[in-house]
Write a protein that holds these residues in place. Sequence first.
Motif, PDB file in Angstrom:
ATOM      1  N   ALA A 154      51.532 -40.645 -11.133  1.00 15.96           N
ATOM      2  CA  ALA A 154      52.067 -42.013 -11.112  1.00 15.96           C
ATOM      3  C   ALA A 154      52.438 -42.467 -12.523  1.00 15.96           C
ATOM      4  CB  ALA A 154      51.043 -42.968 -10.496  1.00 15.96           C
ATOM      5  N   TRP A 155      51.552 -42.208 -13.490  1.00 14.39           N
ATOM      6  CA  TRP A 155      51.842 -42.614 -14.858  1.00 14.39           C
ATOM      7  C   TRP A 155      53.077 -41.886 -15.392  1.00 14.39           C
ATOM      8  CZ3 TRP A 155      52.798 -45.342 -18.687  1.00 14.39           C
ATOM      9  CH2 TRP A 155      52.941 -44.836 -19.978  1.00 14.39           C
ATOM     10  N   MET A 156      53.212 -40.603 -15.115  1.00 10.52           N
ATOM     11  CA  MET A 156      54.332 -39.846 -15.655  1.00 10.52           C
ATOM     12  C   MET A 156      55.666 -40.236 -15.009  1.00 10.52           C
ATOM     13  SD  MET A 156      53.175 -38.271 -18.174  1.00 10.52           S
ATOM     14  CE  MET A 156      54.700 -37.404 -18.546  1.00 10.52           C
ATOM     15  N   ILE A 157      55.636 -40.663 -13.758  1.00 11.41           N
ATOM     16  CA  ILE A 157      56.856 -41.197 -13.150  1.00 11.41           C
ATOM     17  C   ILE A 157      57.278 -42.465 -13.894  1.00 11.41           C
ATOM     18  CG2 ILE A 157      57.788 -42.322 -11.090  1.00 11.41           C
ATOM     19  CD1 ILE A 157      56.103 -40.365  -9.419  1.00 11.41           C
ATOM     20  N   VAL A 158      56.312 -43.331 -14.179  1.00 12.76           N
ATOM     21  CA  VAL A 158      56.601 -44.567 -14.910  1.00 12.76           C
ATOM     22  C   VAL A 158      57.053 -44.242 -16.334  1.00 12.76           C
ATOM     23  CG1 VAL A 158      55.576 -46.670 -15.864  1.00 12.76           C
ATOM     24  CG2 VAL A 158      55.037 -45.962 -13.517  1.00 12.76           C
ATOM     25  N   LEU A 190      50.964 -26.535 -19.538  1.00 10.33           N
ATOM     26  CA  LEU A 190      50.387 -27.570 -20.388  1.00 10.33           C
ATOM     27  C   LEU A 190      50.344 -28.934 -19.709  1.00 10.33           C
ATOM     28  CD1 LEU A 190      51.993 -26.599 -23.819  1.00 10.33           C
ATOM     29  CD2 LEU A 190      49.813 -25.855 -22.829  1.00 10.33           C
ATOM     30  N   ALA A 191      50.810 -28.999 -18.470  1.00 11.63           N
ATOM     31  CA  ALA A 191      50.744 -30.232 -17.684  1.00 11.63           C
ATOM     32  C   ALA A 191      50.407 -29.877 -16.239  1.00 11.63           C
ATOM     33  CB  ALA A 191      52.075 -30.975 -17.756  1.00 11.63           C
ATOM     34  N   PRO A 192      49.207 -29.327 -16.010  1.00 10.19           N
ATOM     35  CA  PRO A 192      48.887 -28.743 -14.698  1.00 10.19           C
ATOM     36  C   PRO A 192      48.647 -29.746 -13.580  1.00 10.19           C
ATOM     37  CG  PRO A 192      46.972 -28.673 -16.141  1.00 10.19           C
ATOM     38  CD  PRO A 192      48.109 -29.160 -16.979  1.00 10.19           C
ATOM     39  N   THR A 193      48.541 -31.042 -13.907  1.00  4.84           N
ATOM     40  CA  THR A 193      48.199 -32.028 -12.879  1.00  4.84           C
ATOM     41  C   THR A 193      49.396 -32.818 -12.371  1.00  4.84           C
ATOM     42  OG1 THR A 193      47.684 -33.715 -14.560  1.00  4.84           O
ATOM     43  CG2 THR A 193      45.869 -32.295 -13.801  1.00  4.84           C
ATOM     44  N   ILE A 194      50.587 -32.510 -12.887  1.00  4.43           N
ATOM     45  CA  ILE A 194      51.799 -33.182 -12.402  1.00  4.43           C
ATOM     46  C   ILE A 194      52.795 -32.127 -11.932  1.00  4.43           C
ATOM     47  CG2 ILE A 194      51.453 -35.126 -13.975  1.00  4.43           C
ATOM     48  CD1 ILE A 194      53.778 -34.004 -15.675  1.00  4.43           C
ATOM     49  N   PRO A 195      53.643 -32.448 -10.963  1.00  5.91           N
ATOM     50  CA  PRO A 195      54.613 -31.463 -10.468  1.00  5.91           C
ATOM     51  C   PRO A 195      55.557 -30.988 -11.563  1.00  5.91           C
ATOM     52  CG  PRO A 195      54.442 -33.312  -8.946  1.00  5.91           C
ATOM     53  CD  PRO A 195      53.684 -33.707 -10.185  1.00  5.91           C
ATOM     54  N   MET A 196      55.941 -29.735 -11.459  1.00  5.27           N
ATOM     55  CA  MET A 196      56.844 -29.131 -12.433  1.00  5.27           C
ATOM     56  C   MET A 196      58.140 -29.934 -12.566  1.00  5.27           C
ATOM     57  SD  MET A 196      57.231 -26.313 -14.377  1.00  5.27           S
ATOM     58  CE  MET A 196      58.435 -25.152 -14.992  1.00  5.27           C
ATOM     59  N   LEU A 231      58.612 -33.073 -12.205  1.00  2.00           N
ATOM     60  CA  LEU A 231      58.381 -34.306 -12.953  1.00  2.00           C
ATOM     61  C   LEU A 231      58.324 -34.017 -14.446  1.00  2.00           C
ATOM     62  CD1 LEU A 231      57.792 -37.302 -13.169  1.00  2.00           C
ATOM     63  CD2 LEU A 231      55.399 -36.830 -12.554  1.00  2.00           C
ATOM     64  N   PHE A 232      57.653 -32.942 -14.818  1.00  2.00           N
ATOM     65  CA  PHE A 232      57.624 -32.539 -16.229  1.00  2.00           C
ATOM     66  C   PHE A 232      59.035 -32.273 -16.739  1.00  2.00           C
ATOM     67  CE2 PHE A 232      57.657 -29.058 -19.346  1.00  2.00           C
ATOM     68  CZ  PHE A 232      56.916 -29.636 -20.366  1.00  2.00           C
ATOM     69  N   VAL A 244      51.083 -36.338 -21.130  1.00  2.00           N
ATOM     70  CA  VAL A 244      51.320 -35.785 -19.785  1.00  2.00           C
ATOM     71  C   VAL A 244      50.180 -36.075 -18.813  1.00  2.00           C
ATOM     72  CG1 VAL A 244      53.035 -34.059 -20.418  1.00  2.00           C
ATOM     73  CG2 VAL A 244      50.615 -33.448 -20.526  1.00  2.00           C
ATOM     74  N   GLY A 245      49.658 -37.277 -18.877  1.00  2.00           N
ATOM     75  CA  GLY A 245      48.631 -37.682 -17.932  1.00  2.00           C
ATOM     76  C   GLY A 245      48.106 -39.069 -18.263  1.00  2.00           C
ATOM     77  N   ALA A 246      47.465 -39.691 -17.289  1.00  2.00           N
ATOM     78  CA  ALA A 246      46.851 -41.006 -17.493  1.00  2.00           C
ATOM     79  C   ALA A 246      45.464 -40.783 -18.077  1.00  2.00           C
ATOM     80  CB  ALA A 246      46.789 -41.757 -16.176  1.00  2.00           C
ATOM     81  N   SER A 247      45.411 -40.590 -19.382  1.00  2.00           N
ATOM     82  CA  SER A 247      44.182 -40.147 -20.030  1.00  2.00           C
ATOM     83  C   SER A 247      43.851 -41.028 -21.228  1.00  2.00           C
ATOM     84  CB  SER A 247      44.359 -38.699 -20.519  1.00  2.00           C
ATOM     85  OG  SER A 247      45.404 -38.631 -21.471  1.00  2.00           O
TER      86      SER A 247
END
Length: 441
Positions: free
Chosen positions: A45-49, A129-135, A137-138, A257-260
Motif C-alpha cells: 500500500a505504501w509503495m503504491i502511494v 531487494l524488495a521481497p514484500t512488494i510485487p515485482m 510495483l517495484f 521499499v516498504g512501510a518501515s
Amino acid sequence: MRKIILSVILITILALSIFSIHFLVESPTLGAHVVELKLDTGDTAWMIVATAFVLLMTPGLGFFYGGMVGKKNVISTMLQSYMAMVIVTILWVVIGFGLCFGPSIGGFIGDPSSNLFFNGVSANTAWELAPTIPMILFALFQAKFAIITPALITGAFAERVRFWAYLLFMVLFILVVYAPLCHMTWHPDGLFFGWGVLDFAGGTVVHMSAGWAALAGAIFLGKRKVQKANPARITYVLLGTGLLWFGWFGFNAGSAVGASSLAAQALGTTTVAAAAAAMGWVFLDKIMGHKLSAMGASIGAVVGLVAITPAAGFVSIPHAMAIGIIASIVSNLVVSKFPKGKIDDALDVFACHGVGGMVGMLLTGVFASKAINPIVGDNQGLIFGDATLFLIQLKALVLVSIFAFGASYALFFIVNKITPLRVTEEKEELGLDISQHGEFL
C-alpha cells in the motif's frame, strides 16, 4: 521523413503489444535476483502511494521550471516535463527496465531480453531487494525515477531547443546514460553496488547525471538570444516547489521499499534537509545584500531535497540539517559565480541539481551511520573516523561526472546531426509556445 518514422514507431509498438503472447513467453523459473513474493499489504500500500508521489514530482517540476522562463516559453517548458511522463513510460516498459534491472552484463548494464515489454515483470514475484512488494510495483516505482531525470535536464536549454530534437535526446539519454548508471548503482551485481557506493534514492543516478547532462547541453546549444527575461509566474515556481517537496517523500521514503522505520527516517531527513536548505539560501542571500525572495526560498528548498537524496536513509536528523545548509550555501555560491556570460544554463540546473547531487554524495560519505542503517556496515562516514566510504563515494563521483558529461555531450552532437537541436533565431524570438506548439498563454 519524420511522419514516416513516427508512423513506423506507432505501428511497430502497436503490433508488438497486440501479438506479444506469441513471442513473449514468461519463464516458469525465477530469474537472477527475482524471488518468490512474500506479500506484505502494508508495504504494498505504501509503495503504491509512493509511486504516485514520485510521478507527481514531474508535473511539479514542470510548474517549477515553467514559472521561471519568459511568458512566451511557459507552455513548451512545462510540456517538456509532461512528455517525459509519456515517452519514458513507454520506453521503460519496452526495454528500459531490463537495461536497468535485467541480468547483469559485466556489472555495467542489464540484459533486456528477458524483460522486453515487461515480460517476466509479474505481480506474483518480487525483486530480491524488495521481497514484500510485487515485482511489477517495484518496476513501476523505478520508472518514475527514469521519467524525472531527463525532465530535470530541460531547464538548462530552456527557451531555445526544438521539441522533436529534445524527445530524441531524451530517448537516447535513458538508454545510454541513465540505464548504465542505474544498473551499476542499484543492481546487486552492479559495479558501484559491489564497491559499496551508497546512493539511497538517486544522487548519482538522477541528479548528477541530469546535472552534468544539463551542463553539456548548455555548452553545446550556446547562449539564448535574450538571456534575461522576467519570470512568467513566480506563483508557478512556488506551486512547483510544493509539489516537488510533497512528491519527494515518495522519492526518498519510498526508496526504503516498504512501510518501515527506515522509510520514516528517510521522510524525516528529507523534510528537515529541505527546510534547512531553504533557510540557508535566503539567509545567505541577505548576508550578500539581496532581498529575501520567493524564488530564492524555492530554489533553496529544492537544493536541499537534491542533496539529501543519496543520504536520506543513511544519516541522522541533525546531519540531514547540516547537509541541507551546506548544500544550499555551496549551490548558492556556484549560481552567483557561474560564468553565465559564457555558458547559458538557463535555470541553473548544473549549479542546483548537479552540484547539489555531488555535495549530497560526498556528505553521505561523511555522515552515513550504521546506527541509522545497518547496510552501512563498518565503513561509516568520515565523521566517525573512517575515510573508506568517503573515498568510495569520491571515486564514484569522479567516474559518474566524466561519464555523464562526456556521453551526454556526444548524444547532443549525434542528435544535432540527425535533426537540428536549436530553433532558428526567428522562432526563438517568437517564442517556443507559438513556434513549436501553436499555443500561447
